[in-house]
Design a protein around this motif. Structure first.
Motif, PDB file in Angstrom:
ATOM      1  N   SER A 201      -5.831   2.136  -4.113  1.00 23.19           N
ATOM      2  CA  SER A 201      -5.397   0.526  -4.908  1.00 23.19           C
ATOM      3  C   SER A 201      -4.151   0.099  -4.062  1.00 23.19           C
ATOM      4  O   SER A 201      -3.586   0.885  -3.183  1.00 23.19           O
ATOM      5  CB  SER A 201      -4.679   0.970  -6.249  1.00 23.19           C
TER       6      SER A 201
ATOM      7  N   SER B  36       3.853  -4.380  -3.244  1.00 19.81           N
ATOM      8  CA  SER B  36       2.607  -4.934  -3.425  1.00 19.81           C
ATOM      9  C   SER B  36       2.174  -6.418  -2.994  1.00 19.81           C
ATOM     10  O   SER B  36       1.387  -6.668  -2.314  1.00 19.81           O
ATOM     11  CB  SER B  36       1.959  -4.694  -4.794  1.00 19.81           C
TER      12      SER B  36
ATOM     13  N   LYS C 186      -7.954  -6.703  -1.424  1.00 26.37           N
ATOM     14  CA  LYS C 186      -8.384  -5.194  -0.893  1.00 26.37           C
ATOM     15  C   LYS C 186      -9.556  -5.265   0.071  1.00 26.37           C
ATOM     16  O   LYS C 186      -9.459  -4.702   1.163  1.00 26.37           O
ATOM     17  CB  LYS C 186      -8.736  -4.323  -1.994  1.00 26.37           C
TER      18      LYS C 186
END
Length: 190
Positions: A29, A41, A51
């Motif tokens: 993740s 993040s 991603k």
């Protein structure tokens, strides 16, 4: 727009490679990658759309590194046999020197994700190698079969030696490499 820092980008790539090799595609993740790379993040999204974008760019970046290593030392004076041997030696050197990136390529190339992503065509990166193979076929030194099949007889035995080396099953030494080079050449020569 935030300024991009090449060191952060590289840290994100390295963290992704390490995590993919440890936990695989299904469990990775952005938050795990950010934590491993010691960035937030939100920082990842400064560099990548999502991603899939990050994984695609990482794959292409590693293929660029691989191609530079594989074709190192190629020049037109090499015989086809010498070029094949150089390709195999350079390939093993890349695999041993860049274990994490090699394992990432192995995992990524067999993942269904690769067909879903719109990746940059990396085949031009390997053009010097392809040129030697085509010349070898034209000169009657290599079997008249497809490029990928010929190269698979040189690449996959080396990959298996590297994997066995990493697992402690075989040593990636000159004796084993020499045996593989001779067997591969016997398999592809005309």
């Amino acid at each position: 727009m935030r300024h991009k820092d090449e060191n952060k980008s590289e840290a994100i790539f390295q963290a992704t490679v390490e995590l993919l090799n440890e936990i695989g595609f299904s469990d990775i993740s952005m938050s795990k990658i950010a934590k491993r790379a010691s960035v937030s993040s939100a920082t990842i999204y400064v560099y990548f759309e999502n991603k899939e974008d990050m994984l695609g760019k990482l794959y292409v970046k590693v293929k660029h590194r691989l191609s530079r290593s594989i074709i190192n030392g190629f020049d037109s004076s090499l015989s086809t046999k010498a070029a094949c041997e150089l390709f195999m030696r350079n390939t093993l050197k890349f695999m041993l020197d860049n274990k994490q990136e090699f394992l990432f390529l192995e995992q990524f190339s067999t993942s269904p994700l690769i067909s879903k992503l719109k990746l940059e065509d990396t085949s031009p990166l390997f053009e010097p190698l392809y040129a030697f193979i085509e010349k070898g076929k034209r000169d009657g030194e290599l079997k008249q079969i497809g490029m990928l099949i010929l190269l698979s007889y040189c690449y996959f035995p080396i990959a298996q030696l590297a994997l066995a080396h990493f697992k402690g099953q075989a040593e990636a030494n000159e004796e084993h490499l020499g045996q593989i080079i001779r067997m591969s050449w016997d398999a592809i020569r005309a």
